[in-house]
Design a protein around this motif. Sequence first.
Motif, mmCIF file in Angstrom:
data_model
loop_
_atom_site.group_PDB
_atom_site.id
_atom_site.type_symbol
_atom_site.label_atom_id
_atom_site.label_comp_id
_atom_site.label_asym_id
_atom_site.label_seq_id
_atom_site.Cartn_x
_atom_site.Cartn_y
_atom_site.Cartn_z
ATOM 1 N N UNK A 232 0.825 -1.205 0.000
ATOM 2 C CA UNK A 232 0.000 0.000 0.000
ATOM 3 C C UNK A 232 0.868 1.267 0.000
ATOM 4 N N UNK A 233 1.835 1.356 -0.921
ATOM 5 C CA UNK A 233 2.680 2.550 -0.932
ATOM 6 C C UNK A 233 1.860 3.788 -1.261
ATOM 7 N N UNK A 234 2.207 4.880 -0.648
ATOM 8 C CA UNK A 234 1.508 6.129 -0.935
ATOM 9 C C UNK A 234 1.786 6.593 -2.365
ATOM 10 N N UNK A 235 2.954 6.225 -2.883
ATOM 11 C CA UNK A 235 3.317 6.582 -4.252
ATOM 12 C C UNK A 235 3.956 5.402 -4.965
ATOM 13 N N UNK A 236 3.799 5.387 -6.267
ATOM 14 C CA UNK A 236 4.478 4.424 -7.137
ATOM 15 C C UNK A 236 5.045 5.188 -8.328
ATOM 16 N N UNK A 283 -6.968 2.210 -6.938
ATOM 17 C CA UNK A 283 -7.182 3.390 -6.104
ATOM 18 C C UNK A 283 -6.094 4.432 -6.164
ATOM 19 N N UNK A 284 -5.312 4.443 -7.241
ATOM 20 C CA UNK A 284 -4.263 5.442 -7.392
ATOM 21 C C UNK A 284 -4.668 6.485 -8.426
ATOM 22 N N UNK A 285 -4.083 7.673 -8.305
ATOM 23 C CA UNK A 285 -4.295 8.759 -9.257
ATOM 24 C C UNK A 285 -2.993 8.993 -10.022
ATOM 25 N N UNK A 286 -3.126 9.332 -11.299
ATOM 26 C CA UNK A 286 -1.933 9.583 -12.093
ATOM 27 C C UNK A 286 -1.510 11.034 -11.956
ATOM 28 N N UNK A 296 -6.044 8.103 -1.278
ATOM 29 C CA UNK A 296 -6.292 8.441 0.122
ATOM 30 C C UNK A 296 -4.999 8.688 0.896
ATOM 31 N N UNK A 297 -3.885 8.874 0.195
ATOM 32 C CA UNK A 297 -2.603 9.054 0.872
ATOM 33 C C UNK A 297 -2.545 10.415 1.544
ATOM 34 N N UNK A 298 -1.839 10.517 2.670
ATOM 35 C CA UNK A 298 -1.679 11.820 3.328
ATOM 36 C C UNK A 298 -0.885 12.761 2.441
ATOM 37 N N UNK A 299 -1.292 14.006 2.392
ATOM 38 C CA UNK A 299 -0.589 14.999 1.582
ATOM 39 C C UNK A 299 0.442 15.700 2.443
#
Length: 454
Positions: A232-236, A283-286, A296-299
Amino acid sequence: MSRTTTAAPAVRPYQSYVYAYPHKTAYRPLADRPGLRELWAAERKDALSLYLHIPFCEVRCGFCNLFTRIGAPGELTTRYLDALDRQAAAVRDALGDDGPVRFAAAAFGGGTPTFLTAAELERLCDIAEKRMGADLRSVPLSVETSPSTATADRLGVLADRGTTRISIGVQSFVEAEARAAVRPQRRADVEAALDRIREARIPVLNIDLIYGIDGQTEESWRTSLDAALGWRPEELYLYPLYVRPLTGLGRLGADSEAAADAAWDEQRLRLYRAGRDHVLAHGYEQVSMRMFRRADAPRTGGPDDYACQTDGMIGLGCGARSYTTKLHYSFDYAVEMREVRAIIDGYTAAEDFSHAEVGRYVDGDEARRRHLLQSVLQAEGLPLADYRERFGTSPADDFPLELARFEARGWLDASAVASGRLRLSPEGLAHSDALGPELFSPEVRAAMAAYELK
């Protein structure tokens, strides 16, 4: 990489990764050696970004053309940190105290910053804070690491000193693919490193993966994607493989063959689309062609929060670059190991860091090109009002031929105009590494072509 002969596509999709403009191969020795105090005198200094470069790795991956060397014999890391400290003192003095000097973001890159020991990482943080005045606990701090150097003691230092983002280069969870990319590693060791990172409770984890490796299939690519998603990495970051001159894979002779291999282009484009769709479905955004963020990752902030179009950059270390509004400058650049070692040795022996030695002036047309490039390659695109406020024109005024070509190829999102943006379509994002180089100026192209590889 398949060796089946096919007709070449009209536009090669993988030409150059444009992470900065102009590229360092367009830099040249600055005859006037401008003083840093003069360069920064009229610049805004209240939202600077600070980058500290550590040019050491335990191994050099076959695809890597970064400015780095393998190992650090003797007391080289100590001598390097001593030089970094001297440079930081000179740069902070040059920034002056006439107005506010504030750092809005910081990053440690390389190389592999966690090649340093825990005690050396403490010293690195002290240089950023005590010499430069960056408050690492109150600004976004991103640090790069590797599976073999992400040890508990190092991660503990980084967490204690305020690291908000850690980026680990995994590239592939399939051991045969890692070997093919000249990055031998055991999956168990990678998983153990990821476990230690999660235990350190650093808010944002980024995992780097590569597609286009010899022998990689959609099934094996999905194996790596699913393994990464399991954390569940916040970024890829999903990177296409490039084979560049003077790298390990380049020396194996793959560069000349792959450069003309349309089938490899097709493989990478197919894997990109499969990877993009798979990650978006989870559930990721490009954010860009390469970057995906969990919705849903913390900013907590990160590299994309730095306004690279307008904000100043202070780079410390012999592989770092600095930006003012008119000049980009650094030290000499090389890939070949002997040249890299010589540049590092010269840096560690230097006493005077008060002048810019190597760089390129970026003003007028070049400033417009850079602003457009650095904006449109992001998925959110370029706010046209920002461009007009800065330059008094529009991209359509300044780059009509280029934008017409992009539109004809279906690379622009026509619906974005209504919201006041110039934005790429999904197909345009997929071709970012072709679109970006088409915006290079003739002068920068000529300088890059004339650069002697070393």
